[in-house]
Design a protein around this motif. Structure first.
Motif, PDB file in Angstrom:
ATOM      1  N   ALA A 226       0.841  -1.200   0.000  1.00 40.83           N
ATOM      2  CA  ALA A 226       0.000   0.000   0.000  1.00 40.83           C
ATOM      3  C   ALA A 226       0.877   1.251   0.000  1.00 40.83           C
ATOM      4  O   ALA A 226       1.999   1.252   0.512  1.00 40.83           O
ATOM      5  CB  ALA A 226      -0.927   0.004   1.206  1.00 40.83           C
ATOM      6  N   SER A 227       0.336   2.336  -0.551  1.00 41.10           N
ATOM      7  CA  SER A 227       1.057   3.609  -0.560  1.00 41.10           C
ATOM      8  C   SER A 227       1.247   4.117   0.862  1.00 41.10           C
ATOM      9  O   SER A 227       0.386   3.967   1.723  1.00 41.10           O
ATOM     10  CB  SER A 227       0.267   4.637  -1.374  1.00 41.10           C
ATOM     11  N   SER A 228       2.395   4.726   1.120  1.00 42.44           N
ATOM     12  CA  SER A 228       2.792   5.096   2.476  1.00 42.44           C
ATOM     13  C   SER A 228       1.740   5.882   3.230  1.00 42.44           C
ATOM     14  O   SER A 228       1.473   5.629   4.417  1.00 42.44           O
ATOM     15  CB  SER A 228       4.083   5.918   2.415  1.00 42.44           C
ATOM     16  N   ASP A 229       1.140   6.849   2.585  1.00 41.04           N
ATOM     17  CA  ASP A 229       0.201   7.735   3.281  1.00 41.04           C
ATOM     18  C   ASP A 229      -1.117   7.056   3.608  1.00 41.04           C
ATOM     19  O   ASP A 229      -1.920   7.614   4.366  1.00 41.04           O
ATOM     20  CB  ASP A 229      -0.076   8.983   2.427  1.00 41.04           C
ATOM     21  N   ASN A 230      -1.357   5.870   3.074  1.00 36.97           N
ATOM     22  CA  ASN A 230      -2.647   5.204   3.260  1.00 36.97           C
ATOM     23  C   ASN A 230      -2.588   4.042   4.238  1.00 36.97           C
ATOM     24  O   ASN A 230      -3.554   3.297   4.362  1.00 36.97           O
ATOM     25  CB  ASN A 230      -3.167   4.693   1.907  1.00 36.97           C
ATOM     26  N   VAL A 231      -1.466   3.885   4.927  1.00 40.18           N
ATOM     27  CA  VAL A 231      -1.278   2.743   5.810  1.00 40.18           C
ATOM     28  C   VAL A 231      -1.659   3.095   7.243  1.00 40.18           C
ATOM     29  O   VAL A 231      -1.216   4.113   7.770  1.00 40.18           O
ATOM     30  CB  VAL A 231       0.185   2.255   5.764  1.00 40.18           C
ATOM     31  N   VAL A 232      -2.498   2.258   7.849  1.00 38.88           N
ATOM     32  CA  VAL A 232      -2.769   2.354   9.279  1.00 38.88           C
ATOM     33  C   VAL A 232      -1.764   1.453   9.986  1.00 38.88           C
ATOM     34  O   VAL A 232      -1.642   0.282   9.666  1.00 38.88           O
ATOM     35  CB  VAL A 232      -4.209   1.905   9.606  1.00 38.88           C
TER      36      VAL A 232
END
Length: 778
Positions: free
Chosen positions: A488-494
Motif C-alpha cells: 500500500a502507498s505510504s500515506d494510506n497505511v494504518v
C-alpha cells in the motif's frame, strides 16, 4: 495396519481439493520489463536518472529561530523526454495553516478536561503563535537573473522554464527562501532546554529540492502529508552554513574549513582521532557547558561543507554539542571512514560511551551484506529522548538517560537500536535510492531487517524489536479490515510501524532462514544492493533480483507477504500412526494378542474378574470343545511355512523393507490463516531424542486449505510440534502440537504504583565508575 506390497505414491484424491492461484506467477501485477528495467531485476542498458547540483548559502537566525537561504541549482535532464517545467518540493509547507495534512487529520474529543496544549492541537495550532510557518519564497531567477514564473501547490512548486529543456541539456536557476523553524517533530526542528535557555537545531528538508522525474512515474510529486517520507535525486552539494560563532555544526559531507571554525586544541584532537584505537573527544563536555552558559555569542561563523553524489543534505547546530570522532579502516581496504557523534551533556554517559562505536559497527555490519560505505563520514546526533531520522551521512537519534545520569537497560538498548537503524539508512535509501513517498517498506523494511542482523552482531542477546517472525504475530492476527498490504502507498497505511518496518523485516528473515537459506539469500540480497547502488529501484526490481540471483521462485511469497493481509496459522489437526504388517507370525501374533488383551480390559470385565470361575462353562466340563483350548495367537509350524513362502516371493529390496521396524505417520495440516508457508515439524521420540522435518511451501500448491503428509521413522514419536522454532510467524501456537499441549495462562495481582519505579542503576546507589566511560554531567 498398512499392508505391503501394492501401494505407490500418487497425486492426492481429495473431495475437498480446490485449485488456487497462490503459486501462479505475479505476471501482469508487475510492470512489463523493458530496456530501462529488465526482467532480471537489473537496470537496463537504457536506464537513466535525473541529477541536480546545489550551491547554497544558509543562515541560522537563532534570535528569530529562522532559516534564511539562497541557492543556485543546476538541473540535468538525462531523460529521453523534453521538459517544459520543473517540480520542486517545499516540505516545510506541511506546517502552513490550512495545509492538506492538517485538514485531512482526523480525531475526536475524548475527554471533557483537556490541557491548553491538547486544545491547541485540536485545531492544528501546535506552533508558536504569531508565526507564519512554511516557505516564504523570495525569488526564483534564471542564470541571467531574470524572474521565472512559478506556482506553489501545497508542498510542491512548479517552475516554468523559459524554453523547452532538451534531453541531455542542463538548466541553472536560483531560489531565495526563508522559513521559521518548528519545534522538533521527529524529523526536523529545534529542541529547547529550559534549564539553560539554549536550543539544539536539527535542520532537514530546509531548502527547495528537486522532485524526481523518472521512467516509472514521470514527475513524482505526491504531496507531503507527513507520513510518506521523501523521493529525491542525486547531486553534488556545496553548502555554506552561517551560525552563531559559538555553535558547533555537524552536516552531510566533509567540512572544508575546520581551520577557520575550530580552535587549535580541537584541531589537534581531530588529528589524534585519525589514528586512535578508540573515539576521541573533539569538543569536551567542559567546553560545551561553558559555551551554553553564555546563551549568545558575538559574531557569526560560516561552516563550509561539501557532499558529492548524495540525494539530500541536512545539518545540526548548537553551542551545547559535545563532539567525539573516530577514523577507522572499516573494511580493511586501506580507506578510513569517520564515525562521529554530537550530543549535549543530557545525553551522557550513554552517548559518550556508545554512540560512535555503534556508528562504526553499523557501517561494518551493513557493508558486509551490501557494499562498502562510499562516503567519508557517518554522524549520529542526539535529538530528544525518543525516535530517530536519517539523512545522508547524518542522523538525528533519541535515547536519553535520567537527569541523574542513570538509565534503564531498555533506554540503552533503544538508543543503540535507533542509532543502528538511522545510520543504516545511509545504505537504504540514501544510496539504494528507493521512493519513500510511495514505498515505505523499501527503505524501512529492508533497513529494519539489516538492523536486526547488526543488533545480533552487536550483542547475541540484544532484545530486537523487529525481525523475529514471532514479533509480528499480534499485528498479523488483527482484524483484516484494519490491515493494509505492505504494498500500500505510504500515506494510506494504518499502523506504519508494523506494516512497513516489522512485517517486511520478519518476511526477509523468514526468506533467509526458512525459505531460501542463508547462502542463497545473502548472495541475492547483496546482488540487489550492488545493482541498485546510487540508482532508484522499484519493488519489481527487488522481487525480480532476489529470484534471478537465487533460482528460487518466490512469487507465492511476494503475493502472500507483500500483496496480502492473510496471517499464517497452521493447524496440526491429526496424526495417524501406522506400522507395516510384516506377516512374520513370531512378530505379528504376539502384537495381536497384546492388542486383544488391551481391548478386553473394559470396566465390566474388570469388575467381573472375581466371578470368572462361576460361569456356566467354567463349572461344567462337558460344555468344553476344541475352541475351549484353542489359542488363535499361538504360532504354528504352518504359520511359519506360509511366511517363508511369502518371503521367497519378494525381491532382496522388498525383503529388507518387509523386515524393517518402521513407523508410518500420516499428518493432516490445515491452513487456517490463508498465508501459505513451509511446514516445519518437530518429532520428539520415545527414547528422548528429536528430529525436525521441513517441507517447502509448494506442499500447498494443489490444495491450499489442507494437506496430508506421510512421515516414516524408525522410532516411535510421542509428540509432534509445528513451527517449533517460531520461524514462520504462526499466529496461534496452541494448535501446533499433537497431542495438544495445554499451557497455563498466567495472571497477576495488581496494585497501583504510587510513583515511577526507579531503574536498576538508581536502585543500586552511587558506585565509582558506574556511569561508564563517558564524561559525567555538569
Amino acid at each position: 495396519m498398512l499392508s505391503l506390497p501394492g501401494w505407490s505414491q500418487q497425486l492426492p484424491v481429495n473431495p475437498n481439493f480446490k485449485t488456487n492461484d497462490r503459486f501462479e506467477q505475479l505476471g501482469t501485477v508487475l510492470p512489463t520489463p523493458n530496456t530501462t528495467r529488465t526482467a532480471s531485476g537489473a537496470p537496463g542498458k537504457e536506464y537513466w536518472q535525473q541529477r541536480a547540483d546545489y550551491d547554497i548559502r544558509v543562515e541560522l537566525d537563532e534570535k528569530n529561530q529562522e532559516i534564511i537561504g539562497s541557492g543556485v541549482i543546476t538541473y540535468y535532464n538525462n531523460s529521453p523526454d523534453e521538459l517544459r517545467y520543473l517540480w520542486l518540493q517545499l516540505d516545510q509547507n506541511l506546517f502552513e495553516a490550512g495545509s492538506a495534512s492538517a485538514l485531512s487529520r482526523t480525531g475526536s474529543i475524548s475527554s471533557k478536561v483537556m490541557s491548553p496544549g491538547q486544545v491547541s492541537a485540536l485545531g492544528g495550532e501546535n506552533m508558536q503563535a504569531g508565526k507564519e510557518y512554511g516557505y516564504r519564497i523570495g525569488a526564483v531567477r534564471d542564470k541571467a537573473g531574470s524572474p521565472l514564473k512559478y506556482t506553489i501547490n501545497g508542498t510542491m512548486m512548479r517552475v516554468e522554464l523559459p524554453a523547452v529543456m532538451k534531453p541531455g541539456s542542463s538548466f541553472v536557476f536560483s531560489v531565495d527562501w526563508r522559513y521559521y523553524i518548528t519545534a522538533y517533530y521527529g524529523r526536523s526542528g529545534y529542541e529547547y532546554f529550559p534549564k539553560d535557555g539554549n536550543s539544539n537545531y536539527f535542520i532537514a528538508h530546509w531548502f527547495p529540492r528537486l522532485a524526481p522525474y523518472d521512467d516509472v512515474n514521470g514527475w513524482q510529486h505526491k504531496q507531503f502529508l507527513g507520513q510518506g517520507e521523501f523521493a529525491l535525486i542525486f547531486g553534488n552539494y556545496k553548502v555554506a552554513i552561517t551560525v552563531p560563532s559559538d555553535h558547533i555544526v555537524a552536516a552531510s559531507g566533509e567540512c572544508q574549513n575546520y581551520a577557520q571554525v575550530l580552535t587549535a586544541a580541537q584541531r589537534k584532537r581531530l588529528r589524534e582521532a585519525e589514528t586512535s584505537a578508540r573515539p576521541v573527544v573533539i569538543v569536551t563536555q567542559e567546553e560545551a557547558v561553558e559555551a551554553e552558559k553564555r546563551l549568545t555569542a558575538p559574531g557569526k561563523k560560516t561552516w563550509i561543507y561539501k557532499a558529492d553524489n548524495v540525494r539530500d543534505f541536512a545539518f545540526a547546530s548548537s553551542r551545547k554539542f559535545i563532539w567525539d570522532a573516530w577514523a577507522t579502516d572499516v573494511y580493511n581496504s586501506g580507506r578510513k571512514i569517520w564515525s562521529m557523534s554530537f550530543y549535549p551533556k543530557e545525553g551522557n554517559p550513554l552517548w559518550g560511551q556508545y554512540s560512535t562505536r555503534v556508528v562504526e559497527h553499523t557501517l561494518r555490519s551493513y557493508g558486509k551484506r551490501t557494499f562498502e560505505y562510499p562516503y567519508p563520514v557517518a554522524i549520529s546526533c542526539h535529538a530528544t529522548a525518543n525516535g530517530g531520522m536519517e539523512y545522508p551521512m547524518i542522523s538525528f537519534n533519541g535515547g536519553r538517560p535520567e537527569e541523574d545520569g542513570t538509565y534503564s537497560e531498555q533506554v540503552k538498548n533503544a538508543m543503540i537500536g535507533v542509532i543502528i537503524h538511522e545510520v543504516g539508512h545511509n545504505f537504504f535509501p540514501m544510496i539504494v535510492n528507493s521512493d519513500e513517498r510511495q514505498w515505505t517498506w523499501m527503505d524501512e523494511g529492508l533497513n529494519s531487517f539489516c538492523q536486526y542482523l547488526a543488533e545480533k552482531e552487536w550483542d547475541y542477546d540484544f532484545p530486537s524489536r523487529r525481525g523475529e517472525p514471532r514479533l509480528i504475530t499480534d499485528y498479523m492476527s488483527s482484524d483484516k479490515s484494519m490491515l493494509s498490504p505492505v504494498m500500500a502507498s505510504s500515506d494510506n497505511v494504518v499502523g506504519l510501524g508494523p506494516n512497513a518496518y516489522a512485517k517486511p523485516a520478519a518476511a526477509l528473515n523468514i526468506l533467509r532462514e526458512t525459505v531460501m537459506g542463508r547462502d542463497l539469500f545473502d548472495y541475492a540480497f547483496k546482488e540487489y544492493a550492488r545493482r541498485w547502488k546510487f540508482k532508484s529501484p522499484t519493488p519489481a526490481d527487488f522481487f525480480r533480483t532476489m529470484e534471478d540471483a537465487s533460482a528460487v521462485d518466490l512469487d507465492w511469497f511476494w503475493k502472500g507477504w507483500f500483496y496480502g493481509v492473510d496471517p499464517v496459522d497452521q493447524d496440526l489437526v491429526n496424526v495417524e500412526w501406522f506400522s507395516l504388517d510384516s506377516r512374520n507370525p513370531d512378530i505379528e501374533k504376539p502384537l495381536a494378542r497384546s492388542e486383544a488383551q488391551q481391548k478386553s480390559r473394559t470396566i465390566s470385565k474388570i469388575r467381573d474378574e472375581p466371578d470368572r470361575n462361576s460361569t456356566v462353562v467354567a463349572r461344567d466340563p462337558e460344555l468344553r470343545d476344541f475352541y475351549s483350548s484353542y489359542d488363535p495367537y499361538e504360532v504354528t509350524e504352518a504359520d511359519r511355512q506360509r511366511y517363508n513362502a511369502y518371503l521367497s516371493s519378494l525381491s532382496e529390496s522388498e525383503r529388507a523393507l518387509a523386515a524393517g521396524n518402521r513407523n508410518f505417520y500420516a499428518l493432516t495440516v490445515k491452513n487456517k490463516g490463508g498465508l501459505v508457508m513451509p511446514v516445519v515439524v518437530r518429532m520428539e521420540f520415545a527414547d528422548g531424542t528429536d528430529s525436525v522435518a521441513r517441507f517447502p511451501a509448494e506442499i500447498w500448491r494443489f490444495n491450499d486449505a489442507q494437506v496430508q503428509k506421510v512421515i516414516v521413522t524408525d522410532k516411535k514419536v510421542v509428540q509432534w510440534t509445528l513451527d517449533p522454532f517460531f520461524e514462520i510467524a504462526d499466529i496461534d501456537t496452541a494448535n501446533n502440537s499433537f497431542p495438544r499441549v495445554q499451557k497455563p495462562t498466567r495472571f497477576q495481582m495488581f496494585k497501583q504504583e504510587q510513583q515511577k519505579p526507579r531503574n536498576p542503576m538508581q536502585q543500586s546507589g552511587p558506585l565509582p565508575g558506574r556511569l561508564g566511560t563517558g564524561p559525567s554531567r555538569d
